[in-house]
Scaffold this active site. Sequence first.
Site, PDB file in Angstrom:
ATOM      1  N   ASN A 242       0.851  -1.188   0.000  1.00  0.00           N
ATOM      2  CA  ASN A 242       0.000   0.000   0.000  1.00  0.00           C
ATOM      3  C   ASN A 242       0.890   1.242   0.000  1.00  0.00           C
ATOM      4  OD1 ASN A 242      -2.016   2.009   0.597  1.00  0.00           O
ATOM      5  ND2 ASN A 242      -3.304   0.320   1.289  1.00  0.00           N
TER       6      ASN A 242
ATOM      7  N   HIS B  53     -13.247  -2.959   0.321  1.00  0.00           N
ATOM      8  CA  HIS B  53     -12.807  -2.474  -0.993  1.00  0.00           C
ATOM      9  C   HIS B  53     -13.966  -2.400  -1.994  1.00  0.00           C
ATOM     10  CE1 HIS B  53      -8.725  -3.317   0.460  1.00  0.00           C
ATOM     11  NE2 HIS B  53      -8.309  -2.518  -0.518  1.00  0.00           N
TER      12      HIS B  53
ATOM     13  N   LYS C 121     -12.301  -5.330  -7.202  1.00  0.00           N
ATOM     14  CA  LYS C 121     -10.982  -5.816  -6.771  1.00  0.00           C
ATOM     15  C   LYS C 121     -10.859  -7.311  -7.068  1.00  0.00           C
ATOM     16  CE  LYS C 121      -7.851  -5.915  -2.776  1.00  0.00           C
ATOM     17  NZ  LYS C 121      -6.681  -5.718  -3.652  1.00  0.00           N
TER      18      LYS C 121
ATOM     19  N   THR D 154      -2.699  -5.434   1.668  1.00  0.00           N
ATOM     20  CA  THR D 154      -2.494  -4.636   2.890  1.00  0.00           C
ATOM     21  C   THR D 154      -2.929  -5.424   4.119  1.00  0.00           C
ATOM     22  OG1 THR D 154      -3.009  -2.710   1.527  1.00  0.00           O
ATOM     23  CG2 THR D 154      -2.968  -2.379   3.916  1.00  0.00           C
TER      24      THR D 154
HETATM   25  N1  LIG Z   1       0.149  -0.875  -3.483  1.00  0.00           N
HETATM   26  C1  LIG Z   1      -0.881  -0.039  -3.558  1.00  0.00           C
HETATM   27  O1  LIG Z   1      -0.869   1.057  -2.964  1.00  0.00           O
HETATM   28  C2  LIG Z   1      -2.061  -0.413  -4.386  1.00  0.00           C
HETATM   29  C3  LIG Z   1      -2.094  -1.648  -4.970  1.00  0.00           C
HETATM   30  N2  LIG Z   1      -3.128  -1.987  -5.781  1.00  0.00           N
HETATM   31  C4  LIG Z   1      -2.999  -3.266  -6.467  1.00  0.00           C
HETATM   32  O2  LIG Z   1      -2.601  -2.994  -7.794  1.00  0.00           O
HETATM   33  C5  LIG Z   1      -3.093  -4.026  -8.666  1.00  0.00           C
HETATM   34  C6  LIG Z   1      -3.869  -3.377  -9.793  1.00  0.00           C
HETATM   35  O3  LIG Z   1      -5.029  -2.774  -9.293  1.00  0.00           O
HETATM   36  P1  LIG Z   1      -6.022  -1.982 -10.259  1.00  0.00           P
HETATM   37  O4  LIG Z   1      -5.285  -0.948 -11.011  1.00  0.00           O
HETATM   38  O5  LIG Z   1      -7.186  -1.609  -9.443  1.00  0.00           O
HETATM   39  O6  LIG Z   1      -6.439  -3.168 -11.278  1.00  0.00           O
HETATM   40  P2  LIG Z   1      -6.957  -3.056 -12.785  1.00  0.00           P
HETATM   41  O7  LIG Z   1      -7.609  -4.375 -13.080  1.00  0.00           O
HETATM   42  O8  LIG Z   1      -7.738  -1.810 -12.965  1.00  0.00           O
HETATM   43  O9  LIG Z   1      -5.617  -2.923 -13.650  1.00  0.00           O
HETATM   44  C7  LIG Z   1      -4.740  -3.962 -13.928  1.00  0.00           C
HETATM   45  C8  LIG Z   1      -4.172  -3.707 -15.305  1.00  0.00           C
HETATM   46  O10 LIG Z   1      -3.118  -4.626 -15.548  1.00  0.00           O
HETATM   47  C9  LIG Z   1      -3.241  -5.066 -16.900  1.00  0.00           C
HETATM   48  N3  LIG Z   1      -2.529  -6.332 -17.102  1.00  0.00           N
HETATM   49  C10 LIG Z   1      -2.969  -7.603 -16.913  1.00  0.00           C
HETATM   50  N4  LIG Z   1      -2.001  -8.463 -17.221  1.00  0.00           N
HETATM   51  C11 LIG Z   1      -0.929  -7.735 -17.616  1.00  0.00           C
HETATM   52  C12 LIG Z   1       0.365  -8.067 -18.083  1.00  0.00           C
HETATM   53  N5  LIG Z   1       0.766  -9.343 -18.208  1.00  0.00           N
HETATM   54  N6  LIG Z   1       1.220  -7.065 -18.398  1.00  0.00           N
HETATM   55  C13 LIG Z   1       0.825  -5.793 -18.302  1.00  0.00           C
HETATM   56  N7  LIG Z   1      -0.403  -5.422 -17.873  1.00  0.00           N
HETATM   57  C14 LIG Z   1      -1.276  -6.385 -17.544  1.00  0.00           C
HETATM   58  C15 LIG Z   1      -4.746  -5.170 -17.101  1.00  0.00           C
HETATM   59  O11 LIG Z   1      -5.044  -5.203 -18.476  1.00  0.00           O
HETATM   60  P3  LIG Z   1      -6.366  -6.001 -18.977  1.00  0.00           P
HETATM   61  O12 LIG Z   1      -7.516  -5.351 -18.261  1.00  0.00           O
HETATM   62  O13 LIG Z   1      -6.335  -5.773 -20.447  1.00  0.00           O
HETATM   63  O14 LIG Z   1      -6.163  -7.432 -18.581  1.00  0.00           O
HETATM   64  C16 LIG Z   1      -5.209  -3.892 -16.430  1.00  0.00           C
HETATM   65  O15 LIG Z   1      -5.134  -2.794 -17.301  1.00  0.00           O
HETATM   66  C17 LIG Z   1      -3.913  -4.963  -7.769  1.00  0.00           C
HETATM   67  O16 LIG Z   1      -3.082  -6.030  -7.333  1.00  0.00           O
HETATM   68  C18 LIG Z   1      -4.253  -4.079  -6.577  1.00  0.00           C
HETATM   69  O17 LIG Z   1      -4.511  -4.817  -5.416  1.00  0.00           O
HETATM   70  C19 LIG Z   1      -4.165  -1.159  -6.006  1.00  0.00           C
HETATM   71  C20 LIG Z   1      -4.212   0.057  -5.397  1.00  0.00           C
HETATM   72  C21 LIG Z   1      -3.161   0.546  -4.534  1.00  0.00           C
HETATM   73  O1  LIG Z   2      -7.107  -3.358  -5.262  1.00  0.00           O
HETATM   74  C1  LIG Z   2      -7.085  -2.271  -4.622  1.00  0.00           C
HETATM   75  O2  LIG Z   2      -7.867  -1.361  -4.851  1.00  0.00           O
HETATM   76  C2  LIG Z   2      -6.075  -2.103  -3.569  1.00  0.00           C
HETATM   77  N1  LIG Z   2      -5.171  -3.021  -3.433  1.00  0.00           N
HETATM   78  C3  LIG Z   2      -4.114  -3.019  -2.474  1.00  0.00           C
HETATM   79  C4  LIG Z   2      -4.294  -4.148  -1.498  1.00  0.00           C
HETATM   80  O3  LIG Z   2      -4.784  -5.222  -1.893  1.00  0.00           O
HETATM   81  O4  LIG Z   2      -3.912  -4.006  -0.327  1.00  0.00           O
HETATM   82  C5  LIG Z   2      -3.929  -1.673  -1.811  1.00  0.00           C
HETATM   83  C6  LIG Z   2      -5.210  -0.956  -1.523  1.00  0.00           C
HETATM   84  O5  LIG Z   2      -5.879  -1.631  -0.497  1.00  0.00           O
HETATM   85  C7  LIG Z   2      -6.075  -0.865  -2.775  1.00  0.00           C
END
Ligand SMILES: NC(=O)C1=CN([C@@H]2O[C@H](COP(=O)(O)OP(=O)(O)OC[C@H]3O[C@@H](n4cnc5c(N)ncnc54)[C@H](OP(=O)(O)O)[C@@H]3O)[C@@H](O)[C@H]2O)C=CC1
Ligand SMILES: O=C(O)C1=N[C@H](C(=O)O)C[C@H](O)C1
Length: 267
Positions: free
Chosen positions: A124, A152, A156, A163
């Site tokens: 996160n 969430h 998701k 987190t």
């Molecule tokens: N660390 C942090 O603070 C946070 C972490 N997260 C995490 O980030 C991740 C993404 O979340 P979120 O943006 O909501 O998810 P989304 O589903 O909106 O986005 C994921 C993207 O990754 C693409 N994708 C899938 N496979 C590949 C690949 N092999 N290479 C490149 N791109 C690929 C998807 O494309 P397609 O749709 O075409 O498959 C999509 O555009 C999750 O694991 C989430 O938990 C989220 C928020 C905050």
């Molecule tokens: O998928 C999300 O949206 C988020 N993913 C991360 C997690 O799984 O902890 C970070 C945040 O909670 C948002």
Amino acid sequence: MHARPIAYAARVTSHLSVAVVGAHGRMGRAVCDAVDGAPDLELVARLDASDDVAGLAGGPAQVAVDFTVPSVTEANVHALLDAGLHVVVGTTGWTEESLGRVRDHLAEVSSGTGGGPGVLIAPNFALSAVLAMTFAQRAARFFESAEVIELHHPNKVDAPSGTAMTTARHIAAARAEAGLGPMPDATETQVDGARGAVVDGVHVHAVRLRGLVAHEEILLGNPGEQLTIRTDSFDRSSFMPGVLLAVREVVRRPGLTFGLDQVLDLG
Ligand SMILES: NC(=O)C1=CN([C@@H]2O[C@H](COP(=O)(O)OP(=O)(O)OC[C@H]3O[C@@H](n4cnc5c(N)ncnc54)[C@H](OP(=O)(O)O)[C@@H]3O)[C@@H](O)[C@H]2O)C=CC1
Ligand SMILES: O=C(O)C1=N[C@H](C(=O)O)C[C@H](O)C1
């Protein structure tokens, strides 16, 4: 195989050049905008599922930021290291085993003189969540009971959240270090899952609700008292300062860094 060529913007050499992997996702779009708006960073590539990250080798990108899906993120990190980039990862799904494989890879490609690429993985990037995890870990040894509730948006892909998994592991480690035994719980469940998942002995509950973004409550209980630690990300802008900090830090931190708390001066 590239379904379409990776578009490189003109490189401004005094800037740190950044590629975003998962650029069309919810987080990827926000990261592209944040990098675009940062005066010291240059967005040079946007990649998605149809692009091969290996194609970044020899290009202008110095740092890749991965916000993809748990099933591909580890493979992306290895390919990005092979392509010669530093990597910042926000994608969830990491385990001790997958982190170990990244550590081994980093050891192979390190310069041997303390240099080499950096990988920064953070469950996160929101400051409130990083602090909530830190406070929960510090408080855990003082309480008989601890449970984690993560809440969430319903799109998701994974549960429990990365987190919540990290929070539970930190609470469990702090309890073990303090010599605390199992938590009191006399309940017999009538329906499977009623008490949530159990991560290292800590119950974790996952709520998916339209209208939510990313939220977590850590409940710590003693006879006659309770401490509640809560973090709310109402908007994905909450993650952006942490992501940009990680991009700037990863280039001067060879090896694996897990958690944004490691680059913040939390005392
Ligand atoms: N660390 C942090 O603070 C946070 C972490 N997260 C995490 O980030 C991740 C993404 O979340 P979120 O943006 O909501 O998810 P989304 O589903 O909106 O986005 C994921 C993207 O990754 C693409 N994708 C899938 N496979 C590949 C690949 N092999 N290479 C490149 N791109 C690929 C998807 O494309 P397609 O749709 O075409 O498959 C999509 O555009 C999750 O694991 C989430 O938990 C989220 C928020 C905050
Ligand atoms: O998928 C999300 O949206 C988020 N993913 C991360 C997690 O799984 O902890 C970070 C945040 O909670 C948002």
